[in-house]
Motif scaffolding. Sequence first.
Motif, mmCIF file in Angstrom:
data_model
loop_
_atom_site.group_PDB
_atom_site.id
_atom_site.type_symbol
_atom_site.label_atom_id
_atom_site.label_comp_id
_atom_site.label_asym_id
_atom_site.label_seq_id
_atom_site.Cartn_x
_atom_site.Cartn_y
_atom_site.Cartn_z
ATOM 1 N N SER A 192 0.825 -1.213 0.000
ATOM 2 C CA SER A 192 0.000 0.000 0.000
ATOM 3 C C SER A 192 0.858 1.261 0.000
ATOM 4 O O SER A 192 0.402 2.326 -0.399
ATOM 5 N N PHE A 193 2.123 1.126 0.466
ATOM 6 C CA PHE A 193 3.040 2.259 0.487
ATOM 7 C C PHE A 193 3.979 2.267 -0.725
ATOM 8 O O PHE A 193 4.961 3.007 -0.752
ATOM 9 N N VAL A 194 3.639 1.442 -1.711
ATOM 10 C CA VAL A 194 4.418 1.379 -2.953
ATOM 11 C C VAL A 194 3.510 1.544 -4.166
ATOM 12 O O VAL A 194 3.771 2.347 -5.057
ATOM 13 N N ASP A 195 2.404 0.783 -4.170
ATOM 14 C CA ASP A 195 1.484 0.802 -5.311
ATOM 15 C C ASP A 195 0.568 2.026 -5.268
ATOM 16 O O ASP A 195 0.196 2.494 -4.195
ATOM 17 N N SER A 196 0.193 2.510 -6.452
ATOM 18 C CA SER A 196 -0.721 3.645 -6.535
ATOM 19 C C SER A 196 -2.130 3.175 -6.862
ATOM 20 O O SER A 196 -2.312 2.316 -7.726
ATOM 21 N N PRO A 197 -3.151 3.736 -6.182
ATOM 22 C CA PRO A 197 -4.535 3.407 -6.533
ATOM 23 C C PRO A 197 -4.957 4.053 -7.850
ATOM 24 O O PRO A 197 -5.988 3.693 -8.425
ATOM 25 N N ASN A 198 -4.161 5.026 -8.311
ATOM 26 C CA ASN A 198 -4.443 5.714 -9.572
ATOM 27 C C ASN A 198 -3.956 4.850 -10.732
ATOM 28 O O ASN A 198 -2.760 4.592 -10.859
ATOM 29 N N PRO A 199 -4.862 4.376 -11.601
ATOM 30 C CA PRO A 199 -4.449 3.487 -12.698
ATOM 31 C C PRO A 199 -3.423 4.112 -13.640
ATOM 32 O O PRO A 199 -2.634 3.400 -14.262
ATOM 33 N N GLU A 200 -3.407 5.458 -13.726
ATOM 34 C CA GLU A 200 -2.432 6.132 -14.580
ATOM 35 C C GLU A 200 -1.019 6.044 -14.016
ATOM 36 O O GLU A 200 -0.044 6.301 -14.717
ATOM 37 N N TYR A 201 -0.900 5.708 -12.743
ATOM 38 C CA TYR A 201 0.407 5.584 -12.099
ATOM 39 C C TYR A 201 0.665 4.145 -11.666
ATOM 40 O O TYR A 201 1.284 3.881 -10.644
ATOM 41 N N GLY A 202 0.176 3.205 -12.484
ATOM 42 C CA GLY A 202 0.344 1.794 -12.167
ATOM 43 C C GLY A 202 1.626 1.198 -12.717
ATOM 44 O O GLY A 202 2.128 0.205 -12.214
ATOM 45 N N GLY A 203 2.191 1.795 -13.778
ATOM 46 C CA GLY A 203 3.404 1.264 -14.393
ATOM 47 C C GLY A 203 4.668 1.782 -13.745
ATOM 48 O O GLY A 203 4.666 2.789 -13.034
ATOM 49 N N ALA A 204 5.771 1.089 -14.009
ATOM 50 C CA ALA A 204 7.060 1.463 -13.409
ATOM 51 C C ALA A 204 7.519 2.840 -13.867
ATOM 52 O O ALA A 204 8.037 3.628 -13.075
ATOM 53 N N LEU A 205 7.324 3.155 -15.152
ATOM 54 C CA LEU A 205 7.750 4.451 -15.670
ATOM 55 C C LEU A 205 6.986 5.592 -15.014
ATOM 56 O O LEU A 205 7.553 6.625 -14.670
ATOM 57 N N ALA A 206 5.672 5.396 -14.836
ATOM 58 C CA ALA A 206 4.847 6.435 -14.217
ATOM 59 C C ALA A 206 5.261 6.666 -12.771
ATOM 60 O O ALA A 206 5.302 7.806 -12.296
ATOM 61 N N VAL A 207 5.574 5.585 -12.071
ATOM 62 C CA VAL A 207 6.004 5.699 -10.670
ATOM 63 C C VAL A 207 7.321 6.467 -10.590
ATOM 64 O O VAL A 207 7.500 7.342 -9.741
ATOM 65 N N LEU A 208 8.246 6.164 -11.503
ATOM 66 C CA LEU A 208 9.519 6.888 -11.524
ATOM 67 C C LEU A 208 9.301 8.358 -11.867
ATOM 68 O O LEU A 208 9.973 9.243 -11.343
ATOM 69 N N ALA A 209 8.329 8.616 -12.760
ATOM 70 C CA ALA A 209 8.034 10.000 -13.149
ATOM 71 C C ALA A 209 7.497 10.804 -11.975
ATOM 72 O O ALA A 209 7.652 12.030 -11.929
ATOM 73 N N PHE A 210 6.882 10.124 -11.005
ATOM 74 C CA PHE A 210 6.343 10.826 -9.840
ATOM 75 C C PHE A 210 7.450 11.493 -9.019
ATOM 76 O O PHE A 210 7.184 12.463 -8.293
ATOM 77 N N VAL A 211 8.672 11.002 -9.160
ATOM 78 C CA VAL A 211 9.790 11.580 -8.403
ATOM 79 C C VAL A 211 9.871 13.086 -8.625
ATOM 80 O O VAL A 211 10.194 13.844 -7.709
ATOM 81 N N VAL A 212 9.570 13.546 -9.855
ATOM 82 C CA VAL A 212 9.676 14.978 -10.141
ATOM 83 C C VAL A 212 8.667 15.781 -9.325
ATOM 84 O O VAL A 212 8.929 16.922 -8.950
ATOM 85 N N TYR A 213 7.524 15.195 -8.999
ATOM 86 C CA TYR A 213 6.550 15.889 -8.143
ATOM 87 C C TYR A 213 7.095 16.026 -6.724
ATOM 88 O O TYR A 213 6.904 17.063 -6.081
ATOM 89 N N ALA A 214 7.769 14.975 -6.254
ATOM 90 C CA ALA A 214 8.370 15.044 -4.923
ATOM 91 C C ALA A 214 9.500 16.077 -4.904
ATOM 92 O O ALA A 214 9.643 16.834 -3.941
#
Length: 504
Positions: free
Chosen positions: A198-220
């Motif tokens: 739950s602290f790794v996976d996103s409930p948002n289907p647009e952020y389900g892939g590995a690339l999308a998760v890595l892209a989230f780093v820029v928001y952080a």
Amino acid sequence: MSAKTKKLTMGALILMIFTSVYGFNNMPRSFYLMGYGAIPFYILSAVVFFVPFAFMVAEYGSAFKDEKGGIFSWMQICVNTKYAFVATFMWYTSYVIWLVNIASGIMIPLSNAIFGTDTTSKWSLFGLSSTQTLGILGVCFVIVVTFFASKGMKNIQKVSSIGGIACMFLNVLLILGALLVLIGNKGQLAQPITSAASFVDSPNPEYGGALAVLAFVVYALFAYGGTEAVGGLVDETENPEKNFGKGLTIAAVIVAIGYSVGIFCVGIFTRWSDVLSAETVNKANASYIIMNNLGYQLGAAFGASTNVCVQMGNWTARIMGISILLTLVGAVFTLIYSPLKQLIEGSPKGLLPEKYCKIENGMPKYALKVQATIAIAFILLVSMGGDTVSKFFNILVSMTNVAMTLPYMFIAAAFIKFKKNKDIKKPFVIFKNDKVAIVFTVLVTATVGFANFFTIIQPAIDGDIATTVWSILGPVLFTAAALILHSRYEKKMAAGKNPDDTAI
């Protein structure tokens, strides 16, 4: 500085860093994108970016405390004028893209302040679509702000202070409200924690892939933006050799924990699939929908009727709308000219057109008009493209995040030459070992670089070519403009037309 000048205590330093970096909107927006999965990224970003980058800025600020041009002077002395100008010009223009983002997005807090909910998707002027209408209103906002800013109305900044107090209240409202909902629901979380996943996976289907998760780093990373301003506090701090590094570290920990706690609190009262899964939810309005839901769930947890719950939700959203509106208006009136003035004051004479550098009543009036024209052109280009409101704001947010974080790579990369140049007096040193400094420089630069790379390519991989193109186009256009201006400057220097190479 006079010996009698009052200096910052470590506590005051921590508070200043906290208020300049910490942004309320980052928490609900991050929960919308990643759920609880955003928390580890905020902690990781603090370790690999915020703390080491802030230490670099602190060393820069201390060594170049007498230089007028800020980050331009740092990079010019460490590398060269061309490198410094391209990086500073990109840094400045990132605020132009930020202005484009805010000018269109400011209608959302206005709508929430008036109606208690986001109604912008239904707005229409002269038969135009909602996206086009928001674009026209954004253009009007830029014109009005530029007009008043050119008159030197610096007192408008007081609005920002009022908004800052209101935003601090929002943080208290979020945490206390979430705790009350938790108590009312007898300890049950709205967004359940089923396992460590739950602290790794996103409930948002647009952020389900590995690339999308890595892209989230820029928001952080974007959430820690503004760190470059910290360097100026070194010489204003009591006993900086002892207090600055310690205070900066404590502030970074508090900010990272604050973000993590805030994101978790959103999950206490927000079930992602019930509240944030609708197509009308986007990065711009997610925060208001979440705060509206807080008011609703607060009433529901203690047995209020549906009608009362709806009203509580709307009033919570109104409070947030008013708070964010006040903050943004104050920030825009400040940032519409302060980065511009730093670019003008830092640039060597002759690099920028003379007319562009002219200061009237303390304001670069002509430059403000040019800046407004560019912002208006971007707003019209993006808003008149025929996309949906959600798509429109997603493009603007992506453009802003990429453009604002790229200059950090230039500042960090120049740090190696800064450390190797033994002629530069360094009264304040955190990285005492040059090899350690190089490791952290590479780490910070690579982190920002990879985060932006994944942010840019991820939409294209998912078939969203427009967002990828716009994310690249903004920084590319402004970098090209910087190179053209610098090439013109070099030709003038070679011809001996402008021998004075001192800062304006």
